[in-house]
Design a protein around this motif. Structure first.
Motif, PDB file in Angstrom:
ATOM      1  N   ARG B 133      31.602 -26.039  95.187  1.00  0.00           N
ATOM      2  CA  ARG B 133      30.883 -24.779  95.000  1.00  0.00           C
ATOM      3  C   ARG B 133      30.384 -24.644  93.553  1.00  0.00           C
ATOM      4  O   ARG B 133      29.244 -24.256  93.324  1.00  0.00           O
ATOM      5  CB  ARG B 133      31.818 -23.621  95.360  1.00  0.00           C
ATOM      6  CG  ARG B 133      31.293 -22.255  95.044  1.00  0.00           C
ATOM      7  CD  ARG B 133      30.474 -21.690  96.175  1.00  0.00           C
ATOM      8  NE  ARG B 133      30.003 -20.340  95.870  1.00  0.00           N
ATOM      9  CZ  ARG B 133      28.788 -19.914  96.104  1.00  0.00           C
ATOM     10  NH1 ARG B 133      27.898 -20.714  96.654  1.00  0.00           N
ATOM     11  NH2 ARG B 133      28.433 -18.682  95.811  1.00  0.00           N
ATOM     12  N   VAL B 134      31.238 -24.970  92.597  1.00  0.00           N
ATOM     13  CA  VAL B 134      30.852 -24.864  91.189  1.00  0.00           C
ATOM     14  C   VAL B 134      29.667 -25.783  90.899  1.00  0.00           C
ATOM     15  O   VAL B 134      28.705 -25.400  90.233  1.00  0.00           O
ATOM     16  CB  VAL B 134      32.045 -25.199  90.264  1.00  0.00           C
ATOM     17  CG1 VAL B 134      31.594 -25.282  88.819  1.00  0.00           C
ATOM     18  CG2 VAL B 134      33.129 -24.148  90.411  1.00  0.00           C
ATOM     19  N   MET B 135      29.743 -27.003  91.465  1.00  0.00           N
ATOM     20  CA  MET B 135      28.628 -27.944  91.275  1.00  0.00           C
ATOM     21  C   MET B 135      27.334 -27.355  91.805  1.00  0.00           C
ATOM     22  O   MET B 135      26.283 -27.424  91.163  1.00  0.00           O
ATOM     23  CB  MET B 135      28.930 -29.248  92.016  1.00  0.00           C
ATOM     24  CG  MET B 135      30.110 -29.982  91.475  1.00  0.00           C
ATOM     25  SD  MET B 135      29.596 -31.383  90.519  1.00  0.00           S
ATOM     26  CE  MET B 135      29.122 -32.493  91.821  1.00  0.00           C
ATOM     27  N   GLU B 136      27.408 -26.777  93.000  1.00  0.00           N
ATOM     28  CA  GLU B 136      26.208 -26.192  93.605  1.00  0.00           C
ATOM     29  C   GLU B 136      25.643 -25.075  92.732  1.00  0.00           C
ATOM     30  O   GLU B 136      24.438 -24.995  92.502  1.00  0.00           O
ATOM     31  CB  GLU B 136      26.547 -25.584  94.976  1.00  0.00           C
ATOM     32  CG  GLU B 136      26.650 -26.596  96.094  1.00  0.00           C
ATOM     33  CD  GLU B 136      27.288 -25.966  97.335  1.00  0.00           C
ATOM     34  OE1 GLU B 136      27.796 -26.716  98.158  1.00  0.00           O
ATOM     35  OE2 GLU B 136      27.276 -24.714  97.444  1.00  0.00           O
ATOM     36  N   LEU B 137      26.568 -24.236  92.257  1.00  0.00           N
ATOM     37  CA  LEU B 137      26.117 -23.103  91.446  1.00  0.00           C
ATOM     38  C   LEU B 137      25.431 -23.580  90.175  1.00  0.00           C
ATOM     39  O   LEU B 137      24.375 -23.079  89.801  1.00  0.00           O
ATOM     40  CB  LEU B 137      27.312 -22.214  91.083  1.00  0.00           C
ATOM     41  CG  LEU B 137      27.876 -21.359  92.204  1.00  0.00           C
ATOM     42  CD1 LEU B 137      29.250 -20.838  91.835  1.00  0.00           C
ATOM     43  CD2 LEU B 137      26.934 -20.197  92.492  1.00  0.00           C
ATOM     44  N   LEU B 138      26.026 -24.576  89.521  1.00  0.00           N
ATOM     45  CA  LEU B 138      25.440 -25.071  88.274  1.00  0.00           C
ATOM     46  C   LEU B 138      24.099 -25.733  88.553  1.00  0.00           C
ATOM     47  O   LEU B 138      23.151 -25.583  87.784  1.00  0.00           O
ATOM     48  CB  LEU B 138      26.394 -26.046  87.585  1.00  0.00           C
ATOM     49  CG  LEU B 138      27.671 -25.421  87.028  1.00  0.00           C
ATOM     50  CD1 LEU B 138      28.539 -26.473  86.349  1.00  0.00           C
ATOM     51  CD2 LEU B 138      27.356 -24.306  86.032  1.00  0.00           C
ATOM     52  N   ALA B 139      24.030 -26.456  89.679  1.00  0.00           N
ATOM     53  CA  ALA B 139      22.756 -27.069  90.016  1.00  0.00           C
ATOM     54  C   ALA B 139      21.708 -25.998  90.294  1.00  0.00           C
ATOM     55  O   ALA B 139      20.541 -26.135  89.921  1.00  0.00           O
ATOM     56  CB  ALA B 139      22.926 -27.984  91.225  1.00  0.00           C
ATOM     57  N   ALA B 140      22.140 -24.914  90.933  1.00  0.00           N
ATOM     58  CA  ALA B 140      21.203 -23.853  91.273  1.00  0.00           C
ATOM     59  C   ALA B 140      20.601 -23.206  90.026  1.00  0.00           C
ATOM     60  O   ALA B 140      19.462 -22.751  90.051  1.00  0.00           O
ATOM     61  CB  ALA B 140      21.880 -22.791  92.134  1.00  0.00           C
ATOM     62  N   VAL B 141      21.367 -23.145  88.946  1.00  0.00           N
ATOM     63  CA  VAL B 141      20.809 -22.572  87.720  1.00  0.00           C
ATOM     64  C   VAL B 141      20.247 -23.681  86.829  1.00  0.00           C
ATOM     65  O   VAL B 141      20.044 -23.487  85.633  1.00  0.00           O
ATOM     66  CB  VAL B 141      21.823 -21.715  86.945  1.00  0.00           C
ATOM     67  CG1 VAL B 141      22.199 -20.492  87.744  1.00  0.00           C
ATOM     68  CG2 VAL B 141      23.056 -22.511  86.582  1.00  0.00           C
ATOM     69  N   ARG B 142      20.031 -24.845  87.411  1.00  0.00           N
ATOM     70  CA  ARG B 142      19.358 -25.971  86.756  1.00  0.00           C
ATOM     71  C   ARG B 142      20.065 -26.421  85.485  1.00  0.00           C
ATOM     72  O   ARG B 142      19.462 -26.570  84.435  1.00  0.00           O
ATOM     73  CB  ARG B 142      17.897 -25.618  86.451  1.00  0.00           C
ATOM     74  CG  ARG B 142      17.101 -25.473  87.730  1.00  0.00           C
ATOM     75  CD  ARG B 142      15.641 -25.359  87.404  1.00  0.00           C
ATOM     76  NE  ARG B 142      15.049 -24.284  88.192  1.00  0.00           N
ATOM     77  CZ  ARG B 142      14.566 -23.169  87.680  1.00  0.00           C
ATOM     78  NH1 ARG B 142      14.557 -22.975  86.388  1.00  0.00           N
ATOM     79  NH2 ARG B 142      14.052 -22.260  88.475  1.00  0.00           N
ATOM     80  N   ILE B 143      21.370 -26.594  85.591  1.00  0.00           N
ATOM     81  CA  ILE B 143      22.113 -27.236  84.504  1.00  0.00           C
ATOM     82  C   ILE B 143      22.027 -28.739  84.769  1.00  0.00           C
ATOM     83  O   ILE B 143      22.456 -29.201  85.819  1.00  0.00           O
ATOM     84  CB  ILE B 143      23.588 -26.788  84.509  1.00  0.00           C
ATOM     85  CG1 ILE B 143      23.700 -25.283  84.292  1.00  0.00           C
ATOM     86  CG2 ILE B 143      24.391 -27.558  83.487  1.00  0.00           C
ATOM     87  CD1 ILE B 143      23.531 -24.838  82.886  1.00  0.00           C
ATOM     88  N   PRO B 144      21.478 -29.509  83.837  1.00  0.00           N
ATOM     89  CA  PRO B 144      21.399 -30.948  84.065  1.00  0.00           C
ATOM     90  C   PRO B 144      22.794 -31.582  84.065  1.00  0.00           C
ATOM     91  O   PRO B 144      23.664 -31.139  83.317  1.00  0.00           O
ATOM     92  CB  PRO B 144      20.549 -31.445  82.887  1.00  0.00           C
ATOM     93  CG  PRO B 144      20.606 -30.375  81.869  1.00  0.00           C
ATOM     94  CD  PRO B 144      20.887 -29.084  82.562  1.00  0.00           C
ATOM     95  N   SER B 145      22.996 -32.569  84.871  1.00  0.00           N
ATOM     96  CA  SER B 145      24.271 -33.265  85.112  1.00  0.00           C
ATOM     97  C   SER B 145      25.468 -32.299  85.121  1.00  0.00           C
ATOM     98  O   SER B 145      26.289 -32.314  84.210  1.00  0.00           O
ATOM     99  CB  SER B 145      24.495 -34.398  84.113  1.00  0.00           C
ATOM    100  OG  SER B 145      24.316 -33.920  82.790  1.00  0.00           O
ATOM    101  N   PRO B 146      25.547 -31.463  86.158  1.00  0.00           N
ATOM    102  CA  PRO B 146      26.605 -30.442  86.215  1.00  0.00           C
ATOM    103  C   PRO B 146      28.013 -31.040  86.179  1.00  0.00           C
ATOM    104  O   PRO B 146      28.912 -30.447  85.608  1.00  0.00           O
ATOM    105  CB  PRO B 146      26.351 -29.715  87.545  1.00  0.00           C
ATOM    106  CG  PRO B 146      25.395 -30.551  88.297  1.00  0.00           C
ATOM    107  CD  PRO B 146      24.656 -31.380  87.328  1.00  0.00           C
TER     108      PRO B 146
END
Lengths: 324, 328, 315
Positions: B133-146
């Motif tokens: 879930r955390v990975m998805e959230l970080l990807a959703a806010v466009r954090i590169p290499s979450p």
């Protein structure tokens, strides 16, 4: 060119970083790196840029609060680095500043009259009555009643405090006022008053402004010419209205795209910059904007563009506009 | 269908000095937010917009009280909830993004810990699914290499990055409503644009509703569907965003619009006379009358009621600006 | 140009200030203020109020001498208990000490000495500490380095031991105690003041003054010192309490105000065995006076801290 009030040539300010009292510095931040501009008598130059671009350092250099690493600042035709002590005092009287936060710029323990009179007393030998007369004049000039002199700053609202700060800045036959984000801290409904007041004072007194802000619309509204700064360098300088009508440098374009619409149906060329302003400690090679630039060419990462005239009165530092 | 959030006649007052001083920060505010829409709350400092937000999530400072009114979230009245029940609502159904997102990250915890916290408590995720879930959230806010970034601590990230982490935390509990209180005030314009676009994308992806509190009409023009303009603790005008910009009815709204410099146009600006009101000593009648050019005797005595001239939105003014006059 | 009328604002502001003043008075710590007022007025009026002399024994009656020594005539009767105890007399309401001197009179004169020592000691310490703190904070560089290193070293000195050392060099005496207090306590002020100055000098009004070419001394005098006064006043009120205790301790250890002059600490010191032997009044009364003074000074300081901070004040 020499008729200008202030002429800044190839100004540089480098700060060493990482050094302790005894150790050697590990690097250099080029906060201001080769900036040149002029301000004519009675003219306003707007200086726009994001935080960390060096506009505050530039203002400190102009105010003689910092010494430049290289380059010259000429005021009324004389280099301020060569001024004698007495002439430098005179320069400090003629070049004043208005800061962003009117709550921090007025001493809470002094009466308004004393605050405004402080620069006068430091620079001119006037009798107490003459000083009082000048303070009254100044208060009226900025639209406040003379009996305000007896009060303390906390009895005034933010907009009124900014008026007091302006009165203080104009107290000593001032020729140039550095306006460092003068309306950003004020309520929206008050900003227009201060901007209008500044414009009126300029017409009446012929004073020049260096208007520093990040709000493009406000800068373009107040200043005849606007300079855009990025990572310690000017990237574009030109007439404000022309600059607004057709920005040339990609960074200026992005700034305009990013400034918010004034109504919901305003369509804008969408240039969303990727990434953030790189650290001034290790700026990119070549054009410092190239890593974020949507129009970057191979040449941009190798060769640094110079600030060249693109059209009369318009200078741009970008390879897109320089003949190769 | 009932709106996602309906605030009716909310009054929140601050009482100080043993009751000798009452600040009516929010004084009869009503509005509603539909699922998936963006509602803008505009006003100057001290108009009560932040207090309204704090009242909705029941986080008023100790001297503040909700005096009356209802705050219905999907039909449940939040005013009647206990603080224990509110804890299960905050973060899970309503998330907030505060004025200074830079200061809302705890420097002692990793990005993973901070983004995972709401998901852990409100979604009861553990172990691998929490990580996912955390990975998805970080990807959703466009954090590169979450994967790599979530082990970092806040000081290792740039300002814009931290901003996006705050956005991810707000999303983590899977809320239906996000209250954003001046989230871009101290940001540079290019970063501000990035962030506003990000919020829009998140909204499109998840259908979350937004309450956007700001003093910046430009942000309203860009972000909002409907707008309420607050003055002295009351919503003085509420309209669709286009209605507000093209047919402002309240003199205060009109004055605000006229006082902003527009890019590339060098018209004289309109300055609103006088000072923003002191909420503990409001004038009689309409609170705006001392600064209003159209004020009449009636405005000085009698407080204007809320009315809707032609269906769309409403205005609190005895003499709202006519449509034709507003255009001219 | 439109003139913004500020008249209306001003009357509101004045009225608000008046209201704030009233409220401040209502919130003032009345009991500590009253205690301090009583202590100070007793100290000032000691010669008028005191029923007996501070140095000479109270003349006893014949019955007293008879009861104690079996002769009708004696120079003094020592250790008379307070009036409500058996053997006590109304003439010496709080009893007499080992030389037959009236405890109440000695307490009254002692208030003079203890207050003078504490106030002037804390005041001198404050003056030294403020000046050094402002210099360190504003001038920076080696001023800061040197002053702050000395301050740090000073703070690590055990103050009582240092005071004993000083007084053994200077010898006992009232003004020596004042000097000792000033020399011991200035470091508390300088550290706090320096911290305050570091933040004030970053405020825009100081930068404005520098940009307009105003001299450093003027900036210190007009901008810095008025703005650190809050901190100094609060510290002062707290240090008064500590100074009373140090004075008492010094006198207790025999290096403070020399006998026979009465100071509260000395009175306790001279009777250190009496508590064990049941003559409690000789310890309890001066001890209570010290406690009352220290407590009231601290409470007043705490109130001042809130009053002088504009951010806390308006809550």
């Amino acid at each position: 060119m020499d008729s200008s009030l202030l002429a800044v040539r190839d100004l540089r300010k480098h700060f060493p970083v990482g050094g302790s009292l005894f150790g050697k510095a590990r690097g250099v931040v080029k906060a201001v790196d080769g900036v040149s501009f002029t301000i004519g008598s009675g003219e306003t130059l707007g200086l726009v840029g994001e935080s960390g671009c060096g506009k505050t350092t530039t203002s400190k250099l102009v105010l003689a609060a910092e010494e430049p690493t290289a380059g010259t600042i000429e005021f009324e035709g004389r280099n301020i680095a060569d001024l004698s002590r007495a002439d430098l005092q005179d320069y400090r009287a003629k070049v004043q500043v208005v800061f962003q936060d009117p709550y921090s710029s007025l001493s809470p323990r002094m009466r308004v009259g004393d605050i405004i009179a402080e620069p006068i007393k430091a620079h001119e030998a006037l009798s107490a009555a003459e000083v009082r007369g000048r303070v009254t004049e100044l208060l009226e000039l900025v639209g406040l009643r003379p009996d305000a002199a007896r009060l303390f700053p906390h009895e005034f609202s933010g907009g009124q405090r900014q008026r007091l700060a302006i009165a203080r800045a104009l107290s000593t036959r001032t020729r140039l006022v550095v306006l460092d984000e003068p309306v950003s801290a004020l309520d929206v409904s008050i900003r227009a008053h201060i901007i209008t007041l500044l414009e009126e004072l300029q017409q009446r007194l012929g004073v020049s402004y260096l208007f520093i802000a990040h709000d493009l619309a406000a800068v373009a509204h107040v200043s005849q010419r606007t300079a855009v700064m990025y990572l310690g360098k000017l990237v574009e300088v030109g007439d404000s209205l022309e600059l607004c009508a057709g920005p040339l440098h990609p960074y200026t374009k992005a700034l305009f795209a990013a400034s918010l619409p004034s109504h919901p149906d305003e369509s804008r060329e969408e240039i969303v910059l990727s990434g953030e302003v790189p650290s001034a400690l290790s700026p990119p090679r070549g054009c410092s904007f190239h890593p974020r630039c949507p129009f970057a060419m191979p040449r941009c990462s190798e060769q640094e563009p110079r600030l060249l005239e693109a059209s009369p009165g318009r200078r741009v530092a970008c390879h897109l506009y320089s003949a190769s | 269908m009932a709106p996602l959030l309906r605030v009716s006649d909310l009054r929140a007052h601050y009482v100080g000095f043993g009751g000798t001083r009452v600040v009516k920060a929010v004084d009869g505010v009503s509005f509603s937010v539909e699922a998936g829409e963006t509602f803008g709350l505009v006003g100057e400092s001290g108009c009560g917009k932040t207090t309204t937000c704090h009242a909705i999530v029941r986080l008023l400072s100790p001297s503040g009280r909700i005096v009356s009114g209802r705050i219905e979230l999907e039909g449940e009245d939040l005013v009647k909830k206990s603080q224990a029940e509110m804890r299960r609502i905050r973060g899970r159904r309503i998330a907030t993004i505060l004025q200074d997102p830079m200061a809302s990250l705890d420097p002692l915890f990793s990005i993973y810990d901070q983004v995972a916290e709401p998901a852990y408590y409100h979604r009861s995720l553990r172990g691998r699914s929490l990580r996912q879930r955390v990975m998805e959230l970080l990807a959703a806010v466009r954090i590169p290499s979450p994967e790599r970034r979530m082990k970092d601590f806040p000081h290792q990230l740039s300002g814009g990055m931290r901003q996006r982490i705050v956005g991810a935390i707000a999303q983590a509990g899977g809320p239906r409503l996000i209250i954003a209180d001046e989230p871009t005030t101290n940001l540079d314009v290019t970063i501000q644009l990035q962030y506003l676009n990000l919020l829009k994308d998140l909204q499109r992806a998840t259908g979350v509703a937004l309450i956007f509190v700001t003093h910046n009409l430009g942000i309203v023009a860009k972000m909002c569907d409907r707008v309420g303009v607050m003055y002295a603790g009351k919503i003085v005008e509420m309209q669709s965003v286009r209605g507000l910009f093209y047919r402002a009815r309240h003199p205060y709204t009109k004055a605000l619009l006229d006082s902003i410099p527009k890019l590339g146009v060098r018209q004289p600006l309109y300055g609103i006379p006088g000072q923003p009101p002191d909420l503990s000593a409001l004038p009689a009648g309409c609170a705006f009358h001392p600064r209003c050019q159209r004020a009449t005797d009636r405005c000085r005595v009698e407080e204007p009621r809320q009315h809707s001239p032609n269906g769309d939105g409403h205005v609190r003014c005895w003499l709202p600006i006519e449509e034709a006059a507003a255009r001219g | 140009m439109a003139t913004i009328p500020i008249g209306a604002d001003r009357t509101i502001a004045t009225r608000r200030a008046a209201r704030r003043g009233l409220r401040a008075l209502r919130q003032a710590p009345l009991i500590p203020l009253a205690i301090l007022a009583v202590l100070v007025s007793v100290a000032i009026l000691a010669p008028v109020l005191a029923p007996h002399g501070r140095l000479d024994p109270v003349k006893p009656t014949q019955e007293q001498c008879l009861a104690k020594y079996g002769t009708p005539d004696c120079p003094y009767v020592d250790n008379v208990p307070p009036f409500w105890s058996r053997g006590g007399r109304l003439e010496t309401p709080l009893g007499t000490d080992f030389l037959g001197r009236d405890v109440l009179s000695r307490l009254m004169y002692g208030a003079r000495i203890s207050l003078i020592v504490a106030l002037t000691g804390a005041l001198f310490a404050g003056a030294i500490g403020t000046v050094l703190g402002v210099l360190a904070g504003y001038m920076g560089r080696w001023w800061d380095e040197i002053i702050m290193r000395i301050t740090d070293a000073w703070l690590t000195l055990p103050s009582l031991v240092f005071a004993i050392l000083l007084s053994s060099v200077r010898g006992p005496g009232l003004w020596n105690v004042v000097l000792i207090l000033a020399l011991v306590f200035w470091s508390r002020y300088s550290r706090a003041v320096r911290g305050e100055v570091l933040s004030i000098r970053e405020r825009d009004f100081v930068k404005l003054a520098e940009i307009s070419g105003i001299g450093k001394l003027t900036i210190i005098w007009r901008h810095l010192i008025p703005n650190v006064m809050n901190t100094v006043v609060v510290l002062f009120s707290l240090q008064v309490g500590v100074a009373v205790i140090i004075e008492a301790s010094l006198s207790f250890l025999g290096v403070g105000v020399p006998p026979p002059e009465p100071s509260w600490g000395l009175m306790m010191a001279q009777e250190r065995e009496s508590l064990m032997e049941g003559r409690w009044w000789l310890e309890i009364f001066p001890g209570t006076c010290v406690t009352l003074l220290v407590l009231s000074a601290n409470m007043l300081g705490d109130w001042l801290r809130v009053r002088l901070d504009p951010q806390l004040r308006n809550r």
